[in-house]
Enzyme design. Structure first.
Site, mmCIF file in Angstrom:
data_model
loop_
_atom_site.group_PDB
_atom_site.id
_atom_site.type_symbol
_atom_site.label_atom_id
_atom_site.label_comp_id
_atom_site.label_asym_id
_atom_site.label_seq_id
_atom_site.Cartn_x
_atom_site.Cartn_y
_atom_site.Cartn_z
ATOM 1 N N ASP A 163 3.128 -40.175 39.104
ATOM 2 C CA ASP A 163 1.827 -39.529 39.363
ATOM 3 C C ASP A 163 1.881 -38.179 38.633
ATOM 4 O OD1 ASP A 163 -0.276 -38.031 40.493
ATOM 5 O OD2 ASP A 163 -0.071 -39.013 42.445
ATOM 6 N N HIS A 214 -3.898 -43.562 41.906
ATOM 7 C CA HIS A 214 -2.588 -44.080 42.321
ATOM 8 C C HIS A 214 -2.676 -45.333 43.189
ATOM 9 C CE1 HIS A 214 1.826 -42.499 42.653
ATOM 10 N NE2 HIS A 214 1.749 -43.736 42.199
ATOM 11 N N HIS A 271 -5.862 -43.951 47.527
ATOM 12 C CA HIS A 271 -4.771 -43.553 46.603
ATOM 13 C C HIS A 271 -3.664 -42.794 47.336
ATOM 14 C CE1 HIS A 271 -5.970 -39.169 45.234
ATOM 15 N NE2 HIS A 271 -6.243 -39.345 46.506
ATOM 16 N N GLU A 320 -3.267 -41.035 37.628
ATOM 17 C CA GLU A 320 -4.009 -39.824 38.041
ATOM 18 C C GLU A 320 -4.311 -38.851 36.900
ATOM 19 O OE1 GLU A 320 -5.457 -39.341 41.023
ATOM 20 O OE2 GLU A 320 -4.522 -40.911 42.250
ATOM 21 N N ASP A 325 2.050 -40.462 49.500
ATOM 22 C CA ASP A 325 1.165 -41.635 49.506
ATOM 23 C C ASP A 325 1.591 -42.660 50.553
ATOM 24 O OD1 ASP A 325 -0.309 -40.309 47.586
ATOM 25 O OD2 ASP A 325 0.571 -41.388 45.906
ATOM 26 N N ASP A 339 0.334 -35.595 39.013
ATOM 27 C CA ASP A 339 0.287 -34.413 39.889
ATOM 28 C C ASP A 339 1.665 -34.070 40.449
ATOM 29 O OD1 ASP A 339 0.708 -35.699 42.426
ATOM 30 O OD2 ASP A 339 -1.424 -36.063 42.659
ATOM 31 N N ASP A 356 6.019 -37.719 42.510
ATOM 32 C CA ASP A 356 4.690 -37.371 43.025
ATOM 33 C C ASP A 356 4.766 -36.090 43.866
ATOM 34 O OD1 ASP A 356 2.084 -37.513 44.141
ATOM 35 O OD2 ASP A 356 2.199 -39.684 44.344
ATOM 36 N N HIS A 381 2.841 -35.874 46.312
ATOM 37 C CA HIS A 381 2.483 -36.476 47.606
ATOM 38 C C HIS A 381 3.404 -37.647 47.912
ATOM 39 C CE1 HIS A 381 -1.176 -34.895 45.543
ATOM 40 N NE2 HIS A 381 -1.348 -34.284 46.698
HETATM 41 N N1 LIG Z 1 -2.104 -40.270 44.635
HETATM 42 C C1 LIG Z 1 -2.533 -39.100 45.065
HETATM 43 N N2 LIG Z 1 -2.862 -38.172 44.232
HETATM 44 N N3 LIG Z 1 -2.623 -38.960 46.392
HETATM 45 C C2 LIG Z 1 -3.111 -37.769 47.035
HETATM 46 C C3 LIG Z 1 -3.143 -37.921 48.516
HETATM 47 C C4 LIG Z 1 -3.608 -36.695 49.244
HETATM 48 C C5 LIG Z 1 -3.548 -36.779 50.757
HETATM 49 N N4 LIG Z 1 -2.202 -36.890 51.244
HETATM 50 C C6 LIG Z 1 -4.399 -37.935 51.255
HETATM 51 O O1 LIG Z 1 -3.859 -38.887 51.751
HETATM 52 O O2 LIG Z 1 -5.597 -37.912 51.134
HETATM 53 MN MN LIG Z 2 0.266 -40.268 44.165
HETATM 54 MN MN LIG Z 3 -0.018 -37.188 43.951
#
Ligand SMILES: NC(=[NH2+])NCCC[C@H](N)C(=O)O
Ligand SMILES: [Mn+2]
Ligand SMILES: [Mn+2]
Length: 300
Positions: free
Chosen positions: A227, A100, A140, A272, A127, A229, A123, A125
């Site tokens: 994303d 990402h 990411h 991702e 990010d 996920d 997402d 998350h």
């Molecule tokens: N693009 C993604 N899948 N990001 C996941 C981030 C997970 C976590 N919040 C981190 O900063 O490490």
């Molecule tokens: Mn993401």
């Molecule tokens: Mn994510």
């Protein structure tokens, strides 16, 4: 869709620790992307994959708390340059990731083409980490923050210093794993977030209507950053940071269809997908389904 779709693969992998996310673009192609677009009678051209040098380590820099900063910046600069080329041809950019972090490059590349770009960040998350708040040092997890102008200067200076999107033009959908620092970021900057709780309460149809309404009054272009996920890992297991309890396949397909119907989108990226963590390319197939929906595929 009037414009031709310009497809490009952006196989950055070193902004997270799992091997294999660089294979995402081809996995999505193998899942039948071109055939699906042909079936929709849309015009497209596939420009292949950007040549990314994924040489990195899993070490955090002791000063910045970032992993592979220089390499991630170099890769994203290439992505930004390619997006500018695709836009100058008049194409609608469809970018296949890659981790990402590629959003830093795509959004920077889109920046000059809009007065006010909106972003829908689908997402699990947010990010929204920076070197100061990140629990992992993985870039990411910082790409939306960087696009909003927060974080290491090298990440916020691709195609010009500073923010590329405004927080009030940003909508996050599907969030269910938000770090402490990200929570504060959201509150302080007034980002519109639909967590899983909101989706559960309102339903995906209302969430999408609200998000589309909210953005269409404020922006002159909308970038969808999907994303995989964000989707429940039951459907998309082939991804590096899965989080249970996400929107189902049905809800996500509906969300993509709502975006198509609104004709609000001006660029799309899907990130991702990691075939090395997947089960018979299932995740790339779901990604291809969602791309088909976002470009108008319907049940009848
Ligand atoms: N693009 C993604 N899948 N990001 C996941 C981030 C997970 C976590 N919040 C981190 O900063 O490490
Ligand atoms: Mn993401
Ligand atoms: Mn994510």
């Amino acid at each position: 869709m009037k414009n031709r779709i310009g497809i490009v693969g952006a196989p950055i992998t070193i902004a997270q620790p799992n091997y294999g996310v660089d294979l995402g673009p081809n996995a999505i192609r193998y899942a039948g992307l071109h055939k699906r677009l042909d079936g929709l009678n849309v015009n497209f051209k596939d420009y292949g994959n950007i040549d990314i040098e994924n040489v990195g380590t899993n070490e955090k820099d002791s000063k910045t708390n970032l992993k592979n900063l220089k390499e991630v910046v170099n890769g994203n600069q290439k992505i930004a340059d390619e997006i500018k080329v695709i836009k100058s041809r008049g194409d609608f950019p469809l970018i296949l990731g890659g981790d990402h972090s590629i959003a830093i490059g795509t959004i920077s590349g889109l920046y000059n083409h809009y007065k006010d770009l909106g972003v829908i960040w689908f997402d699990a998350h947010a990010d929204l980490n920076t070197g100061e708040t990140s629990p992992s040092g993985n870039i990411h997890g910082m790409s939306l923050a960087a696009s909003l102008g927060e974080g290491h200067k090298d990440l916020t200076s691709i195609n010009g210093e500073g923010p590329k999107v405004r927080p009030e033009h940003t909508v996050i959908i599907g969030a269910r794993s938000i770090d402490e620092g990200e929570r504060e970021f959201i509150k302080e900057r007034g980002i519109q977030v639909y967590t899983m709780r909101d989706i559960e309460k309102l339903g995906m149809d209302t969430v999408m209507k609200e998000a589309i309404d909210y953005l269409s009054n404020r922006v002159d272009g909308v970038h969808l950053s999907l994303d995989v996920d964000g989707i429940d890992p039951l459907h998309t297991p082939g991804t590096g940071t899965p989080v249970v309890g996400g929107p189902s396949y049905r809800e996500t397909f509906h969300a993509m269809s709502a975006l198509y119907d609104s004709q609000i989108l001006t660029s799309v990226e899907v990130v991702e997908v990691n075939p090395l963590l997947d089960n018979k390319n299932k995740t790339a197939e779901v990604a291809a389904d969602m791309i088909a929906a976002v470009f108008g595929e319907k049940y009848i």
